[in-house]
Design a protein around this motif. Structure first.
Motif, mmCIF file in Angstrom:
data_model
loop_
_atom_site.group_PDB
_atom_site.id
_atom_site.type_symbol
_atom_site.label_atom_id
_atom_site.label_comp_id
_atom_site.label_asym_id
_atom_site.label_seq_id
_atom_site.Cartn_x
_atom_site.Cartn_y
_atom_site.Cartn_z
ATOM 1 N N UNK A 1 85.195 37.102 7.076
ATOM 2 C CA UNK A 1 84.742 36.423 8.297
ATOM 3 C C UNK A 1 84.324 37.436 9.354
ATOM 4 N N UNK A 2 85.109 38.501 9.515
ATOM 5 C CA UNK A 2 84.770 39.529 10.505
ATOM 6 C C UNK A 2 83.455 40.216 10.137
ATOM 7 N N UNK A 3 83.346 40.644 8.884
ATOM 8 C CA UNK A 3 82.128 41.330 8.446
ATOM 9 C C UNK A 3 80.930 40.396 8.503
ATOM 10 N N UNK A 4 81.125 39.156 8.091
ATOM 11 C CA UNK A 4 80.042 38.187 8.109
ATOM 12 C C UNK A 4 79.568 37.869 9.505
ATOM 13 N N UNK A 5 80.481 37.879 10.458
ATOM 14 C CA UNK A 5 80.071 37.600 11.835
ATOM 15 C C UNK A 5 79.153 38.691 12.355
ATOM 16 N N UNK A 6 79.401 39.924 11.955
ATOM 17 C CA UNK A 6 78.549 41.031 12.380
ATOM 18 C C UNK A 6 77.168 40.904 11.725
ATOM 19 N N UNK A 7 77.148 40.692 10.415
ATOM 20 C CA UNK A 7 75.877 40.548 9.717
ATOM 21 C C UNK A 7 75.075 39.363 10.221
ATOM 22 N N UNK A 8 75.748 38.249 10.456
ATOM 23 C CA UNK A 8 75.067 37.064 10.959
ATOM 24 C C UNK A 8 74.470 37.284 12.331
ATOM 25 N N UNK A 9 75.212 37.947 13.192
ATOM 26 C CA UNK A 9 74.710 38.233 14.545
ATOM 27 C C UNK A 9 73.535 39.200 14.494
ATOM 28 N N UNK A 10 73.600 40.167 13.573
ATOM 29 C CA UNK A 10 72.478 41.108 13.431
ATOM 30 C C UNK A 10 71.204 40.367 13.037
ATOM 31 N N UNK A 11 71.317 39.478 12.058
ATOM 32 C CA UNK A 11 70.153 38.705 11.613
ATOM 33 C C UNK A 11 69.632 37.829 12.741
ATOM 34 N N UNK A 12 70.526 37.178 13.447
ATOM 35 C CA UNK A 12 70.146 36.319 14.574
ATOM 36 C C UNK A 12 69.331 37.101 15.594
ATOM 37 N N UNK A 13 69.801 38.283 15.942
ATOM 38 C CA UNK A 13 69.099 39.093 16.941
ATOM 39 C C UNK A 13 67.760 39.611 16.417
ATOM 40 N N UNK A 14 67.712 39.964 15.136
ATOM 41 C CA UNK A 14 66.445 40.437 14.575
ATOM 42 C C UNK A 14 65.409 39.318 14.549
ATOM 43 N N UNK A 15 65.839 38.108 14.218
ATOM 44 C CA UNK A 15 64.915 36.965 14.220
ATOM 45 C C UNK A 15 64.443 36.683 15.643
ATOM 46 N N UNK A 16 65.351 36.699 16.603
ATOM 47 C CA UNK A 16 64.975 36.470 18.002
ATOM 48 C C UNK A 16 63.964 37.520 18.466
ATOM 49 N N UNK A 17 64.198 38.774 18.098
ATOM 50 C CA UNK A 17 63.289 39.847 18.485
ATOM 51 C C UNK A 17 61.912 39.628 17.872
ATOM 52 N N UNK A 18 61.887 39.280 16.607
ATOM 53 C CA UNK A 18 60.605 39.026 15.943
ATOM 54 C C UNK A 18 59.879 37.856 16.584
ATOM 55 N N UNK A 19 60.606 36.761 16.829
ATOM 56 C CA UNK A 19 59.974 35.581 17.422
ATOM 57 C C UNK A 19 59.430 35.867 18.813
ATOM 58 N N UNK A 20 60.073 36.739 19.552
ATOM 59 C CA UNK A 20 59.584 37.062 20.883
ATOM 60 C C UNK A 20 58.317 37.918 20.843
ATOM 61 N N UNK A 21 58.066 38.589 19.732
ATOM 62 C CA UNK A 21 56.864 39.421 19.633
ATOM 63 C C UNK A 21 55.658 38.650 19.145
ATOM 64 N N UNK A 22 55.856 37.478 18.521
ATOM 65 C CA UNK A 22 54.715 36.734 17.996
ATOM 66 C C UNK A 22 54.215 35.665 18.949
ATOM 67 N N UNK A 23 54.876 35.484 20.070
ATOM 68 C CA UNK A 23 54.459 34.445 21.039
ATOM 69 C C UNK A 23 53.576 35.009 22.103
#
Length: 61
Positions: A39-61
């Motif tokens: 759960x601890x490791x997954x929370x880090x990986x999940x948050x990393x993916x979330x932030x990378x997707x947010x960053x990508x989405x902010x660059x395509x708009x």
């Protein structure tokens, strides 16, 4: 089959990003993380993916 790193500089960048996110979430990442829960490791990986997707989405708009 050997693994080849396509962008060697990305390895350290991702490690830094992982440690930054882990610190913000209060997950004590270190060299050996076998004592952490999935759960601890997954929370880090999940948050990393979330932030990378947010960053990508902010660059395509």
């Amino acid at each position: 089959m050997s693994k080849s790193i396509i962008v060697p500089q990305a390895k350290q960048g991702l490690r830094n990003f992982k440690n930054e996110v882990a610190g913000e979430l209060g997950v004590p990442f270190k060299e050996y993380n076998g004592d952490l829960t999935a759960k601890e490791c997954g929370s880090v990986g999940g948050e990393m993916v979330k932030r990378m997707v947010q960053q990508y989405e902010s660059t395509i708009k």
